[in-house]
Each structure stands twice: as C-alpha cells, then as structure tokens.
Design a protein around this motif. Structure first.
Motif, short mmCIF file in Angstrom:
data_model
loop_
_atom_site.label_atom_id
_atom_site.label_comp_id
_atom_site.label_asym_id
_atom_site.label_seq_id
_atom_site.Cartn_x
_atom_site.Cartn_y
_atom_site.Cartn_z
N GLY A 275 8.30 5.44 -10.72
CA GLY A 275 9.40 4.58 -10.30
C GLY A 275 8.86 3.20 -9.99
N GLN A 276 9.52 2.47 -9.10
CA GLN A 276 9.08 1.13 -8.74
C GLN A 276 7.80 1.18 -7.92
OE1 GLN A 276 10.31 -1.97 -9.46
NE2 GLN A 276 11.79 -1.03 -10.87
N ILE A 277 6.86 0.32 -8.24
CA ILE A 277 5.58 0.27 -7.55
C ILE A 277 5.33 -1.15 -7.04
CG2 ILE A 277 3.06 0.50 -7.86
CD1 ILE A 277 3.70 2.47 -10.17
N THR A 278 4.86 -1.26 -5.82
CA THR A 278 4.33 -2.54 -5.34
C THR A 278 2.82 -2.40 -5.25
OG1 THR A 278 6.33 -2.87 -4.03
CG2 THR A 278 4.45 -4.30 -3.54
N LEU A 279 2.12 -3.24 -5.98
CA LEU A 279 0.66 -3.17 -6.06
C LEU A 279 0.07 -4.39 -5.36
CD1 LEU A 279 -2.14 -2.33 -7.22
CD2 LEU A 279 -1.49 -3.56 -9.32
N CYS A 280 -0.73 -4.15 -4.34
CA CYS A 280 -1.36 -5.26 -3.63
C CYS A 280 -2.86 -5.30 -3.94
CB CYS A 280 -1.12 -5.09 -2.13
SG CYS A 280 -1.86 -6.41 -1.17
N VAL A 281 -3.33 -6.45 -4.39
CA VAL A 281 -4.75 -6.61 -4.74
C VAL A 281 -5.33 -7.74 -3.89
CG1 VAL A 281 -6.39 -7.15 -6.59
CG2 VAL A 281 -4.31 -5.84 -7.11
N GLY A 282 -6.36 -7.44 -3.13
CA GLY A 282 -6.96 -8.40 -2.21
C GLY A 282 -7.90 -9.38 -2.90
N PRO A 283 -8.58 -10.20 -2.10
CA PRO A 283 -9.55 -11.13 -2.67
C PRO A 283 -10.79 -10.38 -3.16
CG PRO A 283 -9.04 -11.62 -0.34
CD PRO A 283 -8.51 -10.28 -0.65
N ASP A 284 -11.65 -11.08 -3.91
CA ASP A 284 -12.89 -10.45 -4.38
C ASP A 284 -13.67 -9.85 -3.22
OD1 ASP A 284 -12.76 -10.69 -7.12
OD2 ASP A 284 -13.62 -12.70 -7.15
N ARG A 285 -13.66 -10.50 -2.07
CA ARG A 285 -14.40 -9.97 -0.92
C ARG A 285 -13.61 -8.93 -0.15
NH1 ARG A 285 -16.54 -14.43 2.86
NH2 ARG A 285 -14.87 -15.79 2.09
N GLY A 286 -12.38 -8.66 -0.58
CA GLY A 286 -11.54 -7.69 0.10
C GLY A 286 -10.74 -8.34 1.21
N PHE A 287 -9.70 -7.65 1.66
CA PHE A 287 -8.98 -8.09 2.85
C PHE A 287 -9.85 -7.84 4.07
CE2 PHE A 287 -5.09 -7.26 0.23
CZ PHE A 287 -4.53 -8.52 0.34
N THR A 288 -9.59 -8.53 5.15
CA THR A 288 -10.26 -8.21 6.42
C THR A 288 -9.70 -6.88 6.93
OG1 THR A 288 -8.59 -9.27 7.79
CG2 THR A 288 -10.39 -10.68 6.99
N ALA A 289 -10.43 -6.27 7.87
CA ALA A 289 -9.97 -4.99 8.43
C ALA A 289 -8.59 -5.16 9.06
CB ALA A 289 -10.98 -4.49 9.46
N TYR A 290 -8.38 -6.31 9.73
CA TYR A 290 -7.09 -6.57 10.36
C TYR A 290 -5.97 -6.63 9.32
CZ TYR A 290 -3.23 -9.35 12.18
OH TYR A 290 -1.96 -9.80 12.48
N GLU A 291 -6.22 -7.38 8.24
CA GLU A 291 -5.20 -7.53 7.20
C GLU A 291 -4.88 -6.17 6.55
OE1 GLU A 291 -6.60 -12.10 6.04
OE2 GLU A 291 -7.26 -10.38 4.84
N GLN A 292 -5.95 -5.44 6.26
CA GLN A 292 -5.81 -4.11 5.67
C GLN A 292 -4.90 -3.25 6.57
OE1 GLN A 292 -7.63 -3.29 2.80
NE2 GLN A 292 -6.94 -1.17 2.72
N LYS A 293 -5.18 -3.30 7.86
CA LYS A 293 -4.42 -2.51 8.84
C LYS A 293 -2.94 -2.92 8.80
CE LYS A 293 -4.43 -2.07 13.88
NZ LYS A 293 -3.97 -3.41 14.33
N ARG A 294 -2.68 -4.22 8.70
CA ARG A 294 -1.30 -4.68 8.66
C ARG A 294 -0.55 -4.12 7.44
NH1 ARG A 294 0.37 -8.93 11.81
NH2 ARG A 294 2.39 -8.04 11.30
N PHE A 295 -1.23 -4.05 6.31
CA PHE A 295 -0.58 -3.49 5.13
C PHE A 295 -0.31 -2.00 5.31
CE2 PHE A 295 -2.19 -7.31 2.91
CZ PHE A 295 -1.02 -7.70 2.28
N ILE A 296 -1.28 -1.29 5.84
CA ILE A 296 -1.10 0.16 6.04
C ILE A 296 0.06 0.39 7.02
CG2 ILE A 296 -2.21 2.28 6.86
CD1 ILE A 296 -3.41 1.23 4.22
N GLU A 297 0.09 -0.38 8.10
CA GLU A 297 1.20 -0.25 9.07
C GLU A 297 2.54 -0.56 8.43
OE1 GLU A 297 -1.31 -1.63 13.07
OE2 GLU A 297 0.07 -3.01 12.07
N SER A 298 2.53 -1.42 7.41
CA SER A 298 3.78 -1.81 6.76
C SER A 298 4.21 -0.81 5.69
CB SER A 298 3.63 -3.19 6.11
OG SER A 298 3.18 -4.14 7.04
N GLY A 299 3.42 0.24 5.48
CA GLY A 299 3.85 1.29 4.56
C GLY A 299 3.04 1.40 3.28
#
Lengths: 237, 237
Positions: free
Chosen positions: A186-210
């Motif tokens: 079905g519909q997919i939202t794909l998030c791709v971070g920077p070459d160095r990756g998201f920061t742990a905080y940013e990563q956490k925000r995405f996980i908390e957002s679903g």
C-alpha cells in the motif's frame, strides 16, 4: 530524453506544436528524426501521446500531436529525504522522479551542512528543471510535489502526522542485526537520513512519530545509492 | 570512508600499523580521532577489526590492530554490465561494490560507444581504486573479481555458460506489460544493458543462453539508477 515534454500552452488549437532549444536538438541530433517520423510526446501534468513531424526548420521542429495515453502509474511512495550535498541531491532527486515518486519532502537534520540550503540547485526553477529531466528519462509527465522543510521541528511537530497518514512509514538505515524486515505494501512513506545518519534525537523523534526501522543490511550506502536501492526494494509487489 | 583498509603488508609483526596519505587525513581531519580512540579497520581480502590509535604524527598515524570479525556477507549476485559512459561506470561500479556484489563482468554491445573502452577509468589501478572506495563505504574488505569482456561474441560463446551456472539469470529492461516477474532466489546473474538497451540480436542471444526478462516496470531508468534499484529488489529475501 525518452519523451518530449510540452507545456500546456505549447500546443496550438489545430493540434500542432513547435519546439526549439534542447528538445529540438535532441530530436534533430540524437534521434535524427525526419519529416513523417513519430516521436513520443507528453504534456506536462497531462497525457502522453505521439508527435508526427511535419516540418523541420533550422532551429525548430513542428509536429502534429495526438494524446491518447495516461502517464505511467506513480509509485505509492512518499520520500522524506534529508538534504544531501547539492550534487548528490540533484542526482538523487532525478532518480526518485524517474522511478515514479510523486511526493517528496526535503528535510533538515543536524547532520546536514547548513550551507547546502543555500545551493542554487534549490531554487524553484532548478528543482523544476531537474524534475523534468527525471520525467523525460522515465517517459512520464506528472511533476512531483516537492516541499523544502528547512525546520526539522516544524516538520515533525506540525506536518509529519498528515504526511504519513494512511501509509506505512519506514526510516532507513544500516543494521547489523539480521532481523526480519517489515514488508510494507500500500502507501509507503520512506525516510532517508543524511550520509552520516540522523542524530539519535532525530531518530527517536521519527520512531515516536510512528516510523519503523527499515534496513537493506549492514552495509552503509551513500544517500544517492540508498534511495534507488530502497525504492527498488519497496516497490516490489 | 567507513573502514580504514590496510594492505596485508601494512601490518607489522607486533600487530601495529602505520598509515599516511588519504587514510591519515580521513582519521585526523574528518574523524578528528585522538590517541586512544578506536577506529574501524580491515585487511584487504581479510578480516575486519579495530585499530587503537597509539601515536599521531604530522603525516601519519600508528595504531594497534585487532582483527576479529569476518567481512559482511557478499550478495549472491553476479553482475553483467554493458559498459556505460565512463563517469557513470565509475559510479555504478562503486555502488555495486558497496552493495556487496563480488563478481562483475563488464561487457560490450553494439550500443556501447567504442571510445568508452579506452577510458583511463578501465586501467587495473583505476578499477582497483574505485572498488576500494566502494568497500570503504560499505565497511567491507573483499575486493570483487572484475572481468572486462571486450568481445560480445567471445563472452556469449565461450564464457556465459560457466558464468550463469547454478544461478537464475535475468536480463533487465523496462516492460510495458505488467506481467508477473520471476522471483529469483539463491544465486542470481543480473545482466544490465546500455542506456539505449541491447540490440534485438544481443537480447536474443541472452535469451537463448538461458536468461529471462526482468523488469522494474515501464519506466526507462539510466544504468546508474537501474543497477542499485535492481540489486535492492533482487537482494530481498
């Protein structure tokens, strides 16, 4: 250029169209088309069809248009892309467009260099031009909706809920663990971070957002490699 | 550079190693490592491990090595790639190596421009350097086996049978027909033609040799987009 794209106002009322510049050069120098030949055409944000060349001038070509076919199906993938370095961004954007992504959000991260946001590649004209190149490669006509989100917090707090609505939201990154991957359909939202990756905080925000983690394995790919690889994987039936 | 790669002869008998040049600059300027810090290291065609920095000089770094881990698993994919224009080839090769392809054949086609074969990117040194960059990105140590096949007929008549032995052999290309795709697993041989596609004759030769058509859809991708997309798709469990 696998399709000649026309602006809506380039088609005359008698069904003919006249083009010059880059598209003229492609038809005359690359395709080496002659009068009577058919070329693949499309109207930007409209139908695809066939052009039959009726006149070749020094710097322009006139052809009769016939539009009969819808553009290729879009992919059911929304791409959230942390802004890569500008040259890689250009290539990655073109690839995503060629592959059929129709909704793209370019976002910020602490690991995105601030200067990237000032790149001339991010002007509306440059973005449109790059997306047109992607469509021309694919034989597509529908320009994606592209949004630049310079504030990470605004995106997460105000927009993300709407963006991922009714989709499976995945955030990509390498993973040492050989765990079973979600198999979104079905519909997919794909998030791709920077070459160095998201920061742990940013990563956490995405996980908390679903968002759920999604990995192609333990290898760290560069963004411009990861995006086609992930789209290729996620667009499998 | 996600791993510092060492030649076998760069490790001393006491387990220390001294590096300079590009790798030194990466550790000192990008990672900004200090004495006592650990860095990810690997021996080319050998194990991965950890380096603990014991000395930082003006132009070199000395570290203690400890090797404990095998390189990441290779992908069970052999890539047959019609030579793209040299710049695209460099990028495509690096991507395939980063993604874990370990057997690559670069081949000819009537739709490959002859001059491409004279590119300085095709010298053994340039190919090795490019593959090392791919490995450094992936955190891998095993250099792929790369073969340049300048004669299409020799490849097809003399080598292809051995190359595709015990694998599912697929030849990629856009397809208008929305037919069900083969779902290969186990060893896969993936053949990707030039941007303009193989000629009908070449295509026929591959099919006669046991290849089946494989498509990501109706969109025509450029080679450097198609390769990661196809590998991403085909490497799904």
């Amino acid at each position: 250029m696998n399709i000649i794209l026309l602006d809506k106002n380039e088609t005359n009322s008698d069904g003919s169209a006249k083009i010059d510049g880059r598209r003229f050069l492609h038809i005359s120098k690359v395709l080496k088309s002659k009068i009577g030949d058919s070329i693949r055409i499309g109207v930007i944000d409209g139908l695809c069809g066939t052009g039959t060349i009726s006149e070749i001038c020094d710097n322009s070509i006139i052809f009769k248009t016939e539009f009969s076919k819808a553009a290729p199906s879009p992919l059911p993938i929304t791409l959230l892309l942390a802004l890569p370095r500008p040259k890689a961004f250009r290539r990655t954007l073109e690839t995503a467009v060629t592959m059929g992504v129709k909704r793209i959000f370019v976002l910020n991260s602490s690991n995105v260099e601030k200067s990237y946001w000032d790149s001339p590649f991010l002007t509306p004209e440059a973005l449109r031009e790059r997306m047109l190149l992607g469509l021309e490669q694919a034989g597509d006509t529908i320009i994606p909706q592209l949004t630049l989100c310079r504030s990470f917090e605004t995106l997460i707090n105000d927009n993300l809920k709407d963006i991922i609505k009714d989709s499976t939201a995945v955030i990509a990154g390498p993973s040492e663990v050989n765990e079973s991957q979600p198999k979104p359909n079905g519909q997919i939202t794909l998030c791709v971070g920077p070459d160095r990756g998201f920061t742990a905080y940013e990563q956490k925000r995405f996980i908390e957002s679903g968002f759920v983690q999604y990995s192609l394995g333990s290898r760290t790919l560069r963004v411009e490699q990861a995006v086609p690889a992930l789209i290729g994987r996620l667009s499998a039936e």
